[in-house]
Design an enzyme around this catalytic site. Sequence first.
Site, PDB file in Angstrom:
ATOM      1  N   THR A  70      51.505  75.655  54.500  1.00  6.92           N
ATOM      2  CA  THR A  70      50.823  74.606  55.269  1.00  6.92           C
ATOM      3  C   THR A  70      50.004  75.225  56.396  1.00  6.92           C
ATOM      4  OG1 THR A  70      52.553  73.037  54.710  1.00  6.92           O
ATOM      5  CG2 THR A  70      51.182  72.490  56.612  1.00  6.92           C
ATOM      6  N   GLN A 177      52.987  77.654  44.401  1.00 13.43           N
ATOM      7  CA  GLN A 177      53.935  77.421  43.300  1.00 13.43           C
ATOM      8  C   GLN A 177      53.884  78.544  42.261  1.00 13.43           C
ATOM      9  OE1 GLN A 177      56.318  75.246  42.972  1.00 13.43           O
ATOM     10  NE2 GLN A 177      55.824  73.953  44.714  1.00 13.43           N
ATOM     11  N   HIS A 199      59.945  80.319  50.480  1.00 12.36           N
ATOM     12  CA  HIS A 199      61.081  79.489  50.050  1.00 12.36           C
ATOM     13  C   HIS A 199      60.917  78.942  48.641  1.00 12.36           C
ATOM     14  CE1 HIS A 199      59.452  75.277  50.687  1.00 12.36           C
ATOM     15  NE2 HIS A 199      58.545  75.974  51.336  1.00 12.36           N
ATOM     16  N   THR A 238      55.095  86.161  67.999  1.00 12.76           N
ATOM     17  CA  THR A 238      55.988  87.233  67.543  1.00 12.76           C
ATOM     18  C   THR A 238      56.362  87.014  66.088  1.00 12.76           C
ATOM     19  OG1 THR A 238      56.852  87.459  69.769  1.00 12.76           O
ATOM     20  CG2 THR A 238      58.226  88.351  68.001  1.00 12.76           C
ATOM     21  N   CYS A 323      56.904  65.318  49.137  1.00  5.73           N
ATOM     22  CA  CYS A 323      56.284  64.480  50.177  1.00  5.73           C
ATOM     23  C   CYS A 323      56.041  63.067  49.661  1.00  5.73           C
ATOM     24  CB  CYS A 323      55.001  65.108  50.699  1.00  5.73           C
ATOM     25  SG  CYS A 323      53.860  65.597  49.434  1.00  5.73           S
TER      26      CYS A 323
HETATM   27  N1  PLP Z   1      50.975  74.035  48.442  1.00  2.00           N
HETATM   28  C1  PLP Z   1      51.738  73.749  47.385  1.00  2.00           C
HETATM   29  C2  PLP Z   1      51.151  73.804  46.009  1.00  2.00           C
HETATM   30  C3  PLP Z   1      53.079  73.415  47.553  1.00  2.00           C
HETATM   31  O1  PLP Z   1      53.843  73.119  46.491  1.00  2.00           O
HETATM   32  C4  PLP Z   1      53.610  73.358  48.872  1.00  2.00           C
HETATM   33  C5  PLP Z   1      55.005  72.930  49.093  1.00  2.00           C
HETATM   34  O2  PLP Z   1      55.575  72.184  48.351  1.00  2.00           O
HETATM   35  C6  PLP Z   1      52.767  73.667  49.939  1.00  2.00           C
HETATM   36  C7  PLP Z   1      51.457  73.993  49.679  1.00  2.00           C
HETATM   37  C8  PLP Z   1      53.265  73.642  51.350  1.00  2.00           C
HETATM   38  O3  PLP Z   1      54.216  74.657  51.528  1.00  2.00           O
HETATM   39  P1  PLP Z   1      55.104  74.735  52.843  1.00  2.00           P
HETATM   40  O4  PLP Z   1      55.803  73.424  52.956  1.00  2.00           O
HETATM   41  O5  PLP Z   1      56.021  75.875  52.596  1.00  2.00           O
HETATM   42  O6  PLP Z   1      54.194  74.973  53.986  1.00  2.00           O
END
Ligand code: PLP
Length: 391
Positions: A70, A177, A199, A238, A323
């Site tokens: 993000t 992904q 993650h 940091t 989401c």
């Molecule tokens: N882009 C894609 C394709 C994702 O699947 C995700 C998370 O599900 C994100 C961006 C955002 O990742 P994060 O929540 O680790 O910032």
Amino acid sequence: MYLDNNSTTAVRHEVWETMSPYFQEYYGNPASLQHALGRQAAAALLQARTDIAAVLHCQKQEIFFNSGATESINTVLKGVFQRYALKGKHIIVSTTEHKAVLNCCEELQKLGAEISYLPVDEQGAISLSLLAATIRKDTILVCLMAANNETGALHPIQEIAALCQAKDCLYFCDATQYIGKLPLFLEHIPIDILCLSAHKFHGPKGVGILYIRRKSKPIQVHPLLHGGGQELNFRGGTQNLPLIVGMAKALTLAAEEGYNSTYIRELRDYFEQEICARIPASHIISQDVPRLPNTSMLVVEHLLATEIMSQLPHIALAAGSACSSASRAPSHVLLAQGMTIEKAKASLRVSFSMLNTADEVATLLALLPNVVERLRAQSPIWQLVQAGIIR
Ligand code: PLP
């Protein structure tokens, strides 16, 4: 039973073992080079950068650590928009991008950006010729993900990158992904900018990478966070060393193990074959296009995915993306692929990881058809479908 691995994954034992000493033993700040603890931290940071560059086949100076995809997406969209104002204000994204991209674009539109939303077909595929026709002289960025988080559908990143290169336009690939599930060698694909989150591949949450290719005509991205000069003055703050060390370990292990993609694909394919045979009026989305090996978007017609999930409280599944599940809105990805709201709401995502087992798949295959049968037996709509009154 955890089958929601596109949302997030468990930190692997080996990853936890590697990162945990960096909380209480090796807790120095990598910028504190005046003392041993700081120098030790700087060495660990360099090692993590080197290890990650080796997996991605890129230079370590092209890697910027941050808090995840993000942040990368916000940095790139806003930072390119700011720096390339003289070239133009036109950005191209697909309608099935992650909400981080789409919401960021909405913000940029308020500042005068012109966004072209590239449509997808019912399998989630874009048209390369339409992309070529959409790129203009004033296009400053093409932003197309490598793999979709909901359906697993892959975009042809090699061809997109080559097209953008030929048209002298920056290509930003959201590979959140993709990385950790399939190999990607940046020396072979001319992607300009790429992001990932640890993650998604059994690393910790809240850490990721923004990759920016070093080119003779340097790529300009205005920083999002100004601070103490960290990350070549590009991302202040940091560095979160324990998480970065964990991310490097998770990625290295995944690459060494060939991403366990054959094992995961076999689990997934067996699940899909069996579940569609056992549940009438069910099918898999994006099955006819190249897909991630771990993702199944199953449509169980005439039921709500959330209803099914509530009957299986010990199994972690997803209705659309994490989401959109929270907002209870039908998935924008499935709607973009031309599905009706009813079908989009009947879609259940099952996403596997190397930590899943054949026994778990057997359990799901035993439980899910029963739940569906029970719910449909109580459903007046299903009765009408059975009677041939509606389809
Ligand atoms: N882009 C894609 C394709 C994702 O699947 C995700 C998370 O599900 C994100 C961006 C955002 O990742 P994060 O929540 O680790 O910032």
